[in-house]
Design a protein around this motif. Sequence first.
Motif, PDB file in Angstrom:
ATOM      1  N   GLN A 174       0.808  -1.220   0.000  1.00  0.00           N
ATOM      2  CA  GLN A 174       0.000   0.000   0.000  1.00  0.00           C
ATOM      3  C   GLN A 174       0.840   1.268   0.000  1.00  0.00           C
ATOM      4  O   GLN A 174       0.307   2.372  -0.131  1.00  0.00           O
ATOM      5  CB  GLN A 174      -0.937   0.008   1.207  1.00  0.00           C
ATOM      6  CG  GLN A 174      -1.910  -1.157   1.233  1.00  0.00           C
ATOM      7  CD  GLN A 174      -2.907  -1.029   2.358  1.00  0.00           C
ATOM      8  OE1 GLN A 174      -3.680  -0.069   2.423  1.00  0.00           O
ATOM      9  NE2 GLN A 174      -2.884  -2.005   3.273  1.00  0.00           N
ATOM     10  N   VAL A 175       2.162   1.136   0.162  1.00  0.00           N
ATOM     11  CA  VAL A 175       3.055   2.293   0.178  1.00  0.00           C
ATOM     12  C   VAL A 175       3.400   2.673  -1.256  1.00  0.00           C
ATOM     13  O   VAL A 175       3.870   1.846  -2.028  1.00  0.00           O
ATOM     14  CB  VAL A 175       4.332   1.987   0.985  1.00  0.00           C
ATOM     15  CG1 VAL A 175       5.285   3.168   0.926  1.00  0.00           C
ATOM     16  CG2 VAL A 175       3.975   1.665   2.433  1.00  0.00           C
ATOM     17  N   ARG A 227       1.185   9.549  17.747  1.00  0.00           N
ATOM     18  CA  ARG A 227       0.996   9.190  16.348  1.00  0.00           C
ATOM     19  C   ARG A 227       2.324   9.237  15.593  1.00  0.00           C
ATOM     20  O   ARG A 227       3.083  10.191  15.699  1.00  0.00           O
ATOM     21  CB  ARG A 227      -0.005  10.110  15.670  1.00  0.00           C
ATOM     22  CG  ARG A 227      -0.085   9.957  14.160  1.00  0.00           C
ATOM     23  CD  ARG A 227      -1.199  10.770  13.543  1.00  0.00           C
ATOM     24  NE  ARG A 227      -2.503  10.189  13.864  1.00  0.00           N
ATOM     25  CZ  ARG A 227      -3.653  10.686  13.399  1.00  0.00           C
ATOM     26  NH1 ARG A 227      -3.653  11.769  12.627  1.00  0.00           N
ATOM     27  NH2 ARG A 227      -4.793  10.112  13.719  1.00  0.00           N
ATOM     28  N   ILE A 228       2.597   8.178  14.834  1.00  0.00           N
ATOM     29  CA  ILE A 228       3.763   8.130  13.941  1.00  0.00           C
ATOM     30  C   ILE A 228       3.254   8.447  12.545  1.00  0.00           C
ATOM     31  O   ILE A 228       2.346   7.775  12.039  1.00  0.00           O
ATOM     32  CB  ILE A 228       4.413   6.741  13.957  1.00  0.00           C
ATOM     33  CG1 ILE A 228       4.734   6.305  15.386  1.00  0.00           C
ATOM     34  CG2 ILE A 228       5.682   6.739  13.109  1.00  0.00           C
ATOM     35  CD1 ILE A 228       5.075   4.831  15.506  1.00  0.00           C
ATOM     36  N   ILE A 229       3.805   9.477  11.910  1.00  0.00           N
ATOM     37  CA  ILE A 229       3.287   9.896  10.614  1.00  0.00           C
ATOM     38  C   ILE A 229       4.406  10.040   9.595  1.00  0.00           C
ATOM     39  O   ILE A 229       5.410  10.712   9.847  1.00  0.00           O
ATOM     40  CB  ILE A 229       2.479  11.211  10.727  1.00  0.00           C
ATOM     41  CG1 ILE A 229       1.921  11.617   9.363  1.00  0.00           C
ATOM     42  CG2 ILE A 229       3.283  12.321  11.366  1.00  0.00           C
ATOM     43  CD1 ILE A 229       0.854  12.695   9.443  1.00  0.00           C
ATOM     44  N   PHE A 230       4.252   9.341   8.482  1.00  0.00           N
ATOM     45  CA  PHE A 230       5.134   9.455   7.330  1.00  0.00           C
ATOM     46  C   PHE A 230       4.430  10.314   6.275  1.00  0.00           C
ATOM     47  O   PHE A 230       3.240  10.123   6.005  1.00  0.00           O
ATOM     48  CB  PHE A 230       5.421   8.082   6.718  1.00  0.00           C
ATOM     49  CG  PHE A 230       6.322   7.208   7.532  1.00  0.00           C
ATOM     50  CD1 PHE A 230       7.676   7.140   7.240  1.00  0.00           C
ATOM     51  CD2 PHE A 230       5.827   6.454   8.578  1.00  0.00           C
ATOM     52  CE1 PHE A 230       8.515   6.323   7.973  1.00  0.00           C
ATOM     53  CE2 PHE A 230       6.661   5.634   9.327  1.00  0.00           C
ATOM     54  CZ  PHE A 230       8.009   5.570   9.024  1.00  0.00           C
ATOM     55  N   VAL A 231       5.172  11.251   5.673  1.00  0.00           N
ATOM     56  CA  VAL A 231       4.635  12.056   4.579  1.00  0.00           C
ATOM     57  C   VAL A 231       5.447  11.750   3.331  1.00  0.00           C
ATOM     58  O   VAL A 231       6.668  11.895   3.321  1.00  0.00           O
ATOM     59  CB  VAL A 231       4.679  13.559   4.896  1.00  0.00           C
ATOM     60  CG1 VAL A 231       4.030  14.352   3.759  1.00  0.00           C
ATOM     61  CG2 VAL A 231       3.963  13.851   6.205  1.00  0.00           C
ATOM     62  N   MET A 232       4.744  11.308   2.292  1.00  0.00           N
ATOM     63  CA  MET A 232       5.370  10.990   1.014  1.00  0.00           C
ATOM     64  C   MET A 232       4.797  11.907  -0.052  1.00  0.00           C
ATOM     65  O   MET A 232       4.000  12.794   0.255  1.00  0.00           O
ATOM     66  CB  MET A 232       5.160   9.515   0.693  1.00  0.00           C
ATOM     67  CG  MET A 232       5.890   8.594   1.686  1.00  0.00           C
ATOM     68  SD  MET A 232       5.179   6.929   1.810  1.00  0.00           S
ATOM     69  CE  MET A 232       3.803   7.196   2.911  1.00  0.00           C
ATOM     70  N   ASN A 233       5.192  11.739  -1.280  1.00  0.00           N
ATOM     71  CA  ASN A 233       4.814  12.688  -2.314  1.00  0.00           C
ATOM     72  C   ASN A 233       3.308  12.736  -2.588  1.00  0.00           C
ATOM     73  O   ASN A 233       2.767  13.781  -2.933  1.00  0.00           O
ATOM     74  CB  ASN A 233       5.564  12.385  -3.614  1.00  0.00           C
ATOM     75  CG  ASN A 233       7.048  12.641  -3.476  1.00  0.00           C
ATOM     76  OD1 ASN A 233       7.824  11.710  -3.340  1.00  0.00           O
ATOM     77  ND2 ASN A 233       7.454  13.900  -3.495  1.00  0.00           N
ATOM     78  N   GLU A 234       2.618  11.615  -2.465  1.00  0.00           N
ATOM     79  CA  GLU A 234       1.183  11.597  -2.729  1.00  0.00           C
ATOM     80  C   GLU A 234       0.396  10.928  -1.619  1.00  0.00           C
ATOM     81  O   GLU A 234      -0.795  10.672  -1.770  1.00  0.00           O
ATOM     82  CB  GLU A 234       0.895  10.850  -4.042  1.00  0.00           C
ATOM     83  CG  GLU A 234       1.546  11.460  -5.263  1.00  0.00           C
ATOM     84  CD  GLU A 234       1.232  10.663  -6.522  1.00  0.00           C
ATOM     85  OE1 GLU A 234       0.044  10.433  -6.782  1.00  0.00           O
ATOM     86  OE2 GLU A 234       2.176  10.273  -7.225  1.00  0.00           O
ATOM     87  N   ALA A 272      -3.748   7.821   3.733  1.00  0.00           N
ATOM     88  CA  ALA A 272      -4.588   8.888   3.184  1.00  0.00           C
ATOM     89  C   ALA A 272      -3.864   9.483   1.985  1.00  0.00           C
ATOM     90  O   ALA A 272      -2.644   9.675   2.008  1.00  0.00           O
ATOM     91  CB  ALA A 272      -4.854   9.962   4.228  1.00  0.00           C
ATOM     92  N   THR A 273      -4.620   9.770   0.952  1.00  0.00           N
ATOM     93  CA  THR A 273      -4.070  10.400  -0.242  1.00  0.00           C
ATOM     94  C   THR A 273      -4.063  11.911  -0.062  1.00  0.00           C
ATOM     95  O   THR A 273      -5.026  12.496   0.446  1.00  0.00           O
ATOM     96  CB  THR A 273      -4.906  10.030  -1.485  1.00  0.00           C
ATOM     97  OG1 THR A 273      -4.894   8.614  -1.642  1.00  0.00           O
ATOM     98  CG2 THR A 273      -4.329  10.677  -2.735  1.00  0.00           C
ATOM     99  N   ILE A 274      -2.977  12.564  -0.437  1.00  0.00           N
ATOM    100  CA  ILE A 274      -2.863  14.020  -0.362  1.00  0.00           C
ATOM    101  C   ILE A 274      -2.560  14.552  -1.752  1.00  0.00           C
ATOM    102  O   ILE A 274      -2.204  13.799  -2.665  1.00  0.00           O
ATOM    103  CB  ILE A 274      -1.761  14.457   0.626  1.00  0.00           C
ATOM    104  CG1 ILE A 274      -0.394  13.879   0.217  1.00  0.00           C
ATOM    105  CG2 ILE A 274      -2.113  14.045   2.048  1.00  0.00           C
ATOM    106  CD1 ILE A 274       0.760  14.356   1.092  1.00  0.00           C
ATOM    107  N   ASP A 275      -2.720  15.862  -1.932  1.00  0.00           N
ATOM    108  CA  ASP A 275      -2.350  16.478  -3.198  1.00  0.00           C
ATOM    109  C   ASP A 275      -0.876  16.210  -3.473  1.00  0.00           C
ATOM    110  O   ASP A 275      -0.024  16.306  -2.574  1.00  0.00           O
ATOM    111  CB  ASP A 275      -2.604  17.981  -3.164  1.00  0.00           C
ATOM    112  CG  ASP A 275      -4.096  18.311  -3.111  1.00  0.00           C
ATOM    113  OD1 ASP A 275      -4.888  17.441  -3.523  1.00  0.00           O
ATOM    114  OD2 ASP A 275      -4.445  19.411  -2.654  1.00  0.00           O
ATOM    115  N   GLU A 276      -0.574  15.892  -4.709  1.00  0.00           N
ATOM    116  CA  GLU A 276       0.771  15.458  -5.061  1.00  0.00           C
ATOM    117  C   GLU A 276       1.797  16.541  -4.778  1.00  0.00           C
ATOM    118  O   GLU A 276       1.620  17.704  -5.164  1.00  0.00           O
ATOM    119  CB  GLU A 276       0.823  15.071  -6.536  1.00  0.00           C
ATOM    120  CG  GLU A 276       2.142  14.427  -6.934  1.00  0.00           C
ATOM    121  CD  GLU A 276       2.102  13.899  -8.359  1.00  0.00           C
ATOM    122  OE1 GLU A 276       3.049  13.199  -8.730  1.00  0.00           O
ATOM    123  OE2 GLU A 276       1.123  14.190  -9.070  1.00  0.00           O
TER     124      GLU A 276
END
Length: 393
Positions: A102-103, A117-124, A139-143
């Motif tokens: 899923q990554v 909370r452990i949070i990873f932020v990736m490009n999308e 969760a999907t974020i703006d690219e």
Amino acid sequence: LAMSFEVKNEAVRADFTEVVFFDENVGYVLGNQSTIGRTTDGGENWIFAQPDNFTSTFLTGRHMEVLDNGDIIATWGSANASLSTDGGNSWQNLLTDDEVDQVESGLEFFDVLDNGRIIFVMNEQVMYSDNGGQTWNYATIDELLFPIRAVEFLNNEIGFLAGDNNNLYKTTDGGLSWQELTPPYSNNNSDTRAFFAFDEMNLIASRGTGASFSSDGGQTWEDIDDFPTGFGFSLAADGRLWSAGFASGNIASLHWSDDMGQTWSDAAFFCHAGGGGSLTPSGDFFYVIGSGSLIARVDTDLAVSTRSPRRSASQLNAFPNPTSGLLTLSLSDQHASEPADIQVFDLNGRLLFQRNTQNQSQIDLDLGPLARGIYLVRVQGQSWLQTGRIIVQ
């Protein structure tokens, strides 16, 4: 200066990228060649190994956090990360095979929020866990069309991320959505190498050999004159900001600032290319890391007392201090004959007052309109700088 630091590693050949101390005795360091080092005696000795879950020996460490329960998470830019639940003695994959599927991109920079909370932020994509990594939500974020270099949260809602190509973003909902802020640098090709938020309004960003400061939450930025270098920032409990990087060529350097990064003083230099560093929890020591196996422990009190400021800064002669309003600045005849800029800041870095002076050996300032508290006064000429902390009562 010779006694202010000790080189602490002769056991492994690696270029180190991250160092973190859990307490005064236990610390960890990441490097290339899939290397993790551990100390349990305050950095006197280090044991190096490669995580048990690795199939490659050519990965370079990106980021590492020690959780409140002592678990350690380390990332390598790959689809999975390393987790240790026994103080670094053994390592396992952070994610299951199904979770890896899923990554959408490699795991690099992340943060641990106040609520755990452990949070990873990736490009999308944002990936987070509220139970210490046992299960994950996506969760999907703006690219974000740029490599991310830093993710830092102030609390459970407000955070920042900085990256290449002069990009800076902010979240107010715990990382589920991000809004673009004003670029920190005038050159849009600049890549952020280090970022630090003192609070929601006061921010500092470094591109390695230059830095900018914002006092309005990233809406506007000003270049920091004569910023030494910085691949990472660490704030001590006394408010002193530390930064390590490279001075030139293969010379690592460590610097400190008492005014939120506006002016800097040299602390130590090393014959290695610098890669950053970190304070121990007490702030008594700073560990500088870099290429050529550099791990150096700097005694911060001794380093501050034995080094002189970069810009010939000296203590400002100001009286009375504390003051109820009227403050007199006294300059030497040499400095009085030169044009000088006088500035008054609060402890949040906001400029409250500014004026120019020349041919005055004594200058009167009326601080009566200011609220009770501590303020920073700077008097700067062409080749000299004087600073002082003033108490208004």
